[in-house]
Design a protein around this motif. Structure first.
Motif, PDB file in Angstrom:
ATOM      1  N   ASP A  41     -32.828  46.821   9.914  1.00 44.21           N
ATOM      2  CA  ASP A  41     -32.002  47.146  11.084  1.00 44.21           C
ATOM      3  C   ASP A  41     -32.730  48.159  11.977  1.00 44.21           C
ATOM      4  O   ASP A  41     -32.565  48.152  13.197  1.00 44.21           O
ATOM      5  N   ALA A  81     -29.713  44.350  14.740  1.00 46.42           N
ATOM      6  CA  ALA A  81     -29.031  43.048  14.693  1.00 46.42           C
ATOM      7  C   ALA A  81     -28.621  42.556  16.076  1.00 46.42           C
ATOM      8  O   ALA A  81     -28.514  41.356  16.301  1.00 46.42           O
ATOM      9  N   SER A 124     -31.685  43.619   5.440  1.00 48.22           N
ATOM     10  CA  SER A 124     -31.499  42.234   5.863  1.00 48.22           C
ATOM     11  C   SER A 124     -32.758  41.395   5.665  1.00 48.22           C
ATOM     12  O   SER A 124     -33.878  41.909   5.694  1.00 48.22           O
ATOM     13  N   HIS A 130     -21.878  34.150  11.894  1.00 51.76           N
ATOM     14  CA  HIS A 130     -22.176  35.529  12.277  1.00 51.76           C
ATOM     15  C   HIS A 130     -21.500  35.927  13.586  1.00 51.76           C
ATOM     16  O   HIS A 130     -20.964  37.032  13.693  1.00 51.76           O
ATOM     17  N   SER A 149     -15.869  40.865   5.420  1.00 51.16           N
ATOM     18  CA  SER A 149     -17.273  40.652   5.056  1.00 51.16           C
ATOM     19  C   SER A 149     -17.440  39.836   3.782  1.00 51.16           C
ATOM     20  O   SER A 149     -16.479  39.571   3.054  1.00 51.16           O
ATOM     21  N   CYS A 201     -19.512  43.610  10.722  1.00 52.83           N
ATOM     22  CA  CYS A 201     -20.307  44.173   9.622  1.00 52.83           C
ATOM     23  C   CYS A 201     -21.697  44.552  10.088  1.00 52.83           C
ATOM     24  O   CYS A 201     -22.230  45.581   9.686  1.00 52.83           O
ATOM     25  N   LEU A 202     -22.304  43.711  10.925  1.00 57.43           N
ATOM     26  CA  LEU A 202     -23.650  44.033  11.393  1.00 57.43           C
ATOM     27  C   LEU A 202     -23.662  44.294  12.903  1.00 57.43           C
ATOM     28  O   LEU A 202     -24.681  44.142  13.575  1.00 57.43           O
ATOM     29  N   ARG A 235     -23.465  47.530   4.002  1.00 58.76           N
ATOM     30  CA  ARG A 235     -24.607  48.321   4.509  1.00 58.76           C
ATOM     31  C   ARG A 235     -24.125  49.442   5.408  1.00 58.76           C
ATOM     32  O   ARG A 235     -23.331  49.211   6.329  1.00 58.76           O
ATOM     33  N   ARG A 263     -25.983  50.295  12.010  1.00 59.94           N
ATOM     34  CA  ARG A 263     -25.622  48.968  11.484  1.00 59.94           C
ATOM     35  C   ARG A 263     -24.449  48.327  12.244  1.00 59.94           C
ATOM     36  O   ARG A 263     -24.463  47.153  12.560  1.00 59.94           O
TER      37      ARG A 263
END
Lengths: 175, 428
Positions: free
Chosen positions: A19, A24, A70, B64, B307, B371-372, B391, B396
């Motif tokens: 990340d 992302a 990731s 996603h 998630s 989540c991301l 994470r 993030r």
């Protein structure tokens, strides 16, 4: 094979994750080139300025567990489109390391003492690396300072680099 | 010398050993989503090799960013969708039928004991809950998997973790895996497979085992594996009942993937959870873990329940139990994302969705989204999120945001309190 000789960027931290290498929010890109301005954009590290420090670099030297997190291959791609083809670290996360070799790039693990010595002798100076791939040797130079560092990569990883990556290797070996 | 689970799976799937330490394995399944697959598809097209090794063994989902939020994400979805149609990939899950990959694919019965699975997603290790070897890979490995049905791995050194004792009330699989990562570190299982054993794992449901295995990669592991048992077979029975005369026969068939008594483990860890308290992360690494009590009172701006770690029905049930009849703190934005349409529908039927709505939560469609930090709940600079995700890396869930990882019970309690708090399910 890719070009492995050139200037070094030192990143003095362990556990730099994917990340941080490429956030992302840029994973919606479907061209590798689009990742170029965003490499290490979110990395918070004292005296590190992504825009100024990445330009022209070929090699990264860092601490342990580089590339954790990731599975995104966008991380090696973001390095590649910035001209960085070699990362040298105490250790790597498995998926990142595999992605590097799969792309024909190098993820080289060195013992703690060797990493420590590279930081103490070359970090903060305009250092360059010369790669002797067939003999598994790196030569670091900065001014009059010089260090020859042997390295070991697995035979399979070597084959991947020599054949230009995993797609070409697999294509010529498996039906 | 005996063999570990991964060694048995490797031997039964071996295609080639190009070097002594390299195992090229035949793949039973290749899972795909819209973030990491389109570049592999485009590269195959550019190479003149737009083929798939077996459309029945490829499963694909848009998860996603769904529904697409902009032109770029719409294009990613379109590339995957067009490819699935072009190659007759029947198990392709588009909007309305899609869900978080690591919740959706097990629910569809696509994972079996002894399987080899790859996906361009690090949390593919989740599927080890079924006694499979499932590993996250990058796009190049995925591309070769799609084209040839093989993937290369190093010899699978294994760490055995015996989770001993019984879980105290209000303590969950998420707390167990956080405590394990806190103990062995983010680098503690790099290049290794983790086998999860012990009475606490034997007692876990498949939902709980998936939570456990999901975060194996946060300790660096290639895969987290639970030995297949009667719980595994019972979950899978609707999908395999025509293959076996009885669940007992299916169980006996799984036994060939159980580890031998003298299997060579690189390290054996006994992890007792009888006195475990609910856990929460405090920094930017998943091994920065401490008891919730030590973080109590830390204000949160957002609470996210969902998630591939904790968006399953059991997770929503527990959160709803904590929330029932109450309202979340006025300063908290509560977001819940049921991980699949089936989970969503079941949660509706059980009144769980109503409980979330009455408590003041926003209920989103199934997606990885927040989540991301890709959609559906991105944080602003300086904001704090209590999350059931996996994470807590810097940035993030949005640049400059802070994420605290925790169980659904703790997340729900934190939503009520407006700050990190233990749930009332946990009695000290």
């Amino acid at each position: 094979m890719k070009e492995f000789n050139g200037p070094v960027l030192f990143l003095d931290r362990s556990d730099i994750n994917t990340d941080e290498i490429i956030p992302a929010r840029y994973l919606t890109e479907i061209s590798k080139e689009a990742l170029r301005p965003h490499l290490l954009e979110d990395l918070v590290l004292e005296e590190f300025d992504p825009r100024a420090d990445i330009a022209g670099k070929r090699v990264i030297v860092t601490r342990s567990n580089f590339g954790c997190g990731s599975s995104r291959e966008h991380a090696p791609w973001a390095l590649e489109v910035n001209g960085i083809t070699v990362v040298i670290a105490r250790s790597f996360a498995r998926i990142f390391r595999q992605n590097m070799f799969n792309c024909g790039m190098l993820a080289i693990e060195l013992p703690e003492a060797a990493i420590e010595q590279l930081f103490s002798r070359f970090a903060g100076r305009p250092a360059e690396v010369e790669m002797d791939f067939p003999n598994s040797r790196l030569t670091f130079r900065a001014g009059a300072e010089e260090a020859v560092v042997p390295f070991v990569i697995s035979d399979f990883d070597r084959k991947l680099v020599e054949s230009g990556g995993w797609v070409d290797f697999a294509d010529s070996h498996y039906a | 010398m005996g063999k570990t689970i991964a060694e048995k799976i490797f031997e039964s799937h071996l295609v080639d050993r190009p070097t002594p330490d390299t195992w090229v394995l035949r793949l039973d399944a290749v899972f795909c989503h819209e973030i990491t697959t389109p570049i592999a598809i485009n590269d195959l097209i550019a190479r003149g090799k737009d083929r798939v090794f077996d459309p029945a063994r490829i499963k694909a989902v848009i998860d996603h960013v769904t529904p697409a939020k902009d032109g770029k994400t719409a294009t990613q979805g379109k590339i995957l969708r067009d490819w699935a149609r072009r190659h007759g990939i029947l198990d392709f899950f588009d909007i309305g039928r899609n869900g978080v990959c690591h919740a959706l694919f097990p629910e569809k019965g696509f994972v079996r004991p002894g399987y080899t699975i790859i996906m361009g997603d690090s949390h593919t290790c989740t599927h080890g809950a079924f006694g499979a070897f499932a590993a996250g890979v990058g796009t190049t490995d995925l591309e070769v998997g799609i084209l040839k049905g093989v993937c290369a791995f190093r010899s699978p050194a294994t760490i055995k973790i015996s989770v001993n004792g019984t879980l105290p009330a209000g303590v969950f699989a998420k707390d167990v895996i956080l405590s394990i990562i806190g103990r062995i570190g983010v680098n503690g299982a790099t290049d290794k497979v983790i086998e999860f054993h012990g009475p606490a794992v034997a007692d876990m449901t498949m939902d709980e085992r998936m939570t456990l295995c999901n975060m194996a990669v946060e300790a660096g592991a290639t895969c987290g594996i639970c030995p297949p048992d009667a719980t595994t077979v019972s979950y899978l029975w609707p999908f395999i009942e025509e293959e076996f005369p009885s669940p007992q026969a299916a169980l006996e068939a799984c036994a060939r993937f159980l580890p031998d008594a003298d299997a060579p483990y690189e390290r054996i860890i006994a992890h007792d959870i009888s006195d475990l308290a609910p856990q929460v992360t405090f920094g930017f690494k998943p091994d920065q873990v401490r008891p919730v009590a030590e973080m109590a009172g830390t204000p949160v701006d957002q609470v996210y329940i969902g998630s591939c770690t904790n968006g399953r029905l059991a997770d929503l049930r527990v959160a709803a139990e904590v929330l029932r009849g109450r309202r979340i703190h006025p300063h908290v934005r509560g977001i819940v994302s049921p991980a699949t349409p089936q989970i969503y529908a079941q949660a509706l039927e059980e009144g769980i969705i109503a409980t979330f709505l009455e408590a003041g939560f926003c209920v989103t469609n199934p997606t990885c989204g927040a989540c991301l930090g890709m959609s559906n709940g991105v944080l602003a600079e300086g904001e704090v999120c209590a999350a059931t995700t996996n994470r807590n890396f810097n940035g993030r869930m949005g640049k400059g945001g802070m994420v605290h990882l925790m169980s659904p019970a703790t997340a729900a309690a934190s939503a009520l309190a407006g700050s990190i708090a233990n749930s009332e399910l946990y009695k000290v």
